[in-house]
Design an enzyme around this catalytic site. Structure first.
Site, PDB file in Angstrom:
ATOM      1  N   TRP A 103       0.758  -1.224   0.090  1.00 19.12           N
ATOM      2  CA  TRP A 103      -0.015   0.060   0.033  1.00 19.12           C
ATOM      3  C   TRP A 103       0.976   1.240   0.142  1.00 19.12           C
ATOM      4  CZ3 TRP A 103      -0.467   4.183   3.436  1.00 19.12           C
ATOM      5  CH2 TRP A 103      -1.515   5.086   3.425  1.00 19.12           C
ATOM      6  N   HIS A 104       1.969   1.215   0.628  1.00 19.02           N
ATOM      7  CA  HIS A 104       2.753   2.577   0.656  1.00 19.02           C
ATOM      8  C   HIS A 104       3.567   2.544  -0.721  1.00 19.02           C
ATOM      9  CE1 HIS A 104       2.375   1.913   5.224  1.00 19.02           C
ATOM     10  NE2 HIS A 104       2.727   2.887   5.155  1.00 19.02           N
ATOM     11  N   GLY A 105       3.793   1.874  -1.415  1.00 15.60           N
ATOM     12  CA  GLY A 105       4.470   2.083  -2.609  1.00 15.60           C
ATOM     13  C   GLY A 105       4.927   0.900  -3.413  1.00 15.60           C
ATOM     14  N   PHE A 139       2.071   8.515  -1.344  1.00 13.35           N
ATOM     15  CA  PHE A 139       1.516   7.341  -1.096  1.00 13.35           C
ATOM     16  C   PHE A 139      -0.068   7.400  -1.381  1.00 13.35           C
ATOM     17  CE2 PHE A 139       5.031   6.977   2.293  1.00 13.35           C
ATOM     18  CZ  PHE A 139       5.753   6.344   1.402  1.00 13.35           C
TER      19      PHE A 139
END
Length: 483
Positions: free
Chosen positions: A325-327, A483
């Site tokens: 989800w962060h990248g 993000f």
């Protein structure tokens, strides 16, 4: 629009005055003003992506209305999946298309096949991960019957686009935030003052701590081949405080700004670096995201109710998905998997809920056991952050290789060392204030309340002067904007 910009310093008072002095007698007009202000706030960056926010709003509002009328279970499931696929489809395209294309090409190259393709020129819309999860939570809660679907499109639009937390959270649940748009709001002076105090502390975290640490962390990580192991570890420490000051600072400003308009957002950070184990850390770090994954992914998968295999599987799924989800980079996936490895022993030994209260409750200092636990947890967290910050997995491993070698015992050195001295001073003061305020919603929530007025005002002026000093550091976007 950035919270730490002149644009926002002008924008906020204008919206505040219109909100309380022009539209205050009409709730729908107030909500409409929030929608307009939020679209201006978001469109300041790139107005083209306003269509994505609007489209997501229309889709989930319409599905919510349909769910209120539909009784057939199969059709209700179909409506839910339309919302999930549309929202995650847009998120996947803008955020992960290039990642999958590049890895697809590399996979074929590994077997000796060459595919003539190239990455798409995709710009990642700011905040898409945040408002996508926020609208998804609304549809899922309506589907489960936890929330009555709204028929007020303006209120729902305000909920989706609410500018204080639109681009970097906290990720609010519709069950908490949406009902607040239905109620008439009255100006509360003490609430507004408290909001200003939290904004001030958030700006200190961002401008002084995060931006101050960033200039050293960036130099050390960007030139890691030139530095020894001890310097690289200090660089990891700088990044550790950078990401905390940056992200929790944003949350503080968002929550404080919301209070100015009569809204209550949930706490997003609860002093995570004072945690005694990694499970406590994840209950205190980015709480709105952690609880989102817990409620909408971990529990539906079975949580920790099944056997050992299910516990292990679900733990790795939730942490790896959180990392992804962060990248769109393998570094984030490794970072998530590493945290799963940290967490797993606690889960299997049923010790993941050992530390539910505040450390050193009612005491100024922690016990020896608590101190060792905090230092150990902090250390493994710093190591994990190396993967989060590195350009790729190879880069992260090269940094860690130097840290865990005899180079760790060499004298550290880095550029602009003289500028680091005042920063170290601010870090010490920052940690002291955070420690003393660890029982509160934010560190200076009640700091100085019992002091004489001149001394209390001097405290706030000192923070302002520190922010002015910190503004000289090269700052800019908040980390979580990407993000």
């Amino acid at each position: 629009m950035l919270f730490n910009s002149i644009d926002f310093a002008i924008f906020l008072p204008v919206v505040f005055c219109l909100y309380w002095f022009v539209t205050n007698k009409n709730l729908k007009l107030q909500n409409l003003l929030i929608v307009i202000a939020s679209y201006v706030f978001y469109g300041w960056w790139d107005w083209h992506f306003l269509t994505l926010v609007l489209f997501s709003t229309v889709v989930d509002y319409s599905i919510g209305v349909r769910l209120s009328k539909e009784k057939v279970i199969l059709k209700r499931k179909l409506l839910l999946w339309v919302s999930i696929l549309v929202n995650l489809g847009f998120l996947g395209f803008f955020k992960y298309a290039n990642f999958f294309i590049e890895n697809f090409v590399e996979a074929f190259s590994f077997f000796g096949y060459s595919i003539g393709t190239r990455s798409l020129n995709i710009i990642l819309p700011v905040g898409i991960s945040f408002y996508t999860f926020q609208t998804l939570s609304y549809t899922i809660d309506v589907y489960k019957g936890k929330l009555q679907p709204t028929k007020d499109f303006i209120a729902f639009s305000a909920f989706v686009s609410f500018f204080p937390q639109l681009v970097a959270g906290p990720i609010e649940r519709a069950t908490n935030l949406l009902p607040q748009f239905y109620k008439k709001r009255k100006f509360n002076y003490s609430k507004a003052v408290d909001g200003c105090r939290q904004i001030l502390w958030g700006l200190f975290k961002k401008v002084v701590i995060a931006d101050g640490c960033a200039q050293f962390a960036n130099d050390i990580f960007n030139n890691s081949e030139s530095y020894n192991g001890s310097t690289l570890f200090i660089g990891a420490l700088f990044f550790t405080f950078q990401i905390y000051g940056d992200f929790s600072g944003y949350s503080d400003i968002a929550i404080g700004t919301s209070r100015l308009f009569g809204f209550n957002l949930k706490q997003n950070f609860a002093f995570p670096y004072f945690s005694r184990d990694i499970a406590e850390f994840w209950r205190r770090w980015h709480m709105s995201l952690s609880t989102w994954f817990r409620d909408y992914l971990y529990i539906p998968l079975g949580g920790s109710r099944g056997g050992t295999w299910m516990k292990v599987r679900n733990t790795f799924i939730i942490f790896i998905v959180s990392g992804f989800w962060h990248g769109a980079n393998w570094t984030f996936i490794v970072w998530g998997a590493l945290n799963a490895v940290y967490f797993l022993p606690l889960l299997l030994l049923n010790k993941n809920r050992t530390h539910l209260g505040t450390v050193a409750e009612g005491r100024y200092l922690p016990s020896l056991k608590e101190g060792i636990s905090m230092i150990s947890t902090f250390f493994i967290t710093v190591i994990a952050w190396v993967f989060f910050r590195a350009e790729n997995v190879t880069h992260a491993l090269s940094v860690l290789q130097k840290i865990f070698s005899l180079e760790f015992f060499k004298t550290p050195y880095f550029n602009n060392g003289s500028l680091a001295l005042p920063l170290f001073g601010f870090l010490v003061v920052f940690l002291f204030i955070e420690w003393m305020g660890r029982n509160q919603q934010y560190a200076i929530e009640s700091l100085g309340f019992n002091w004489p007025k001149p001394l209390r005002i001097s405290l706030y002026y000192s923070i302002v002067l520190a922010i002015v000093w910190g503004s000289k550091s090269p700052g800019g976007d908040f980390i979580y904007f990407q993000f």
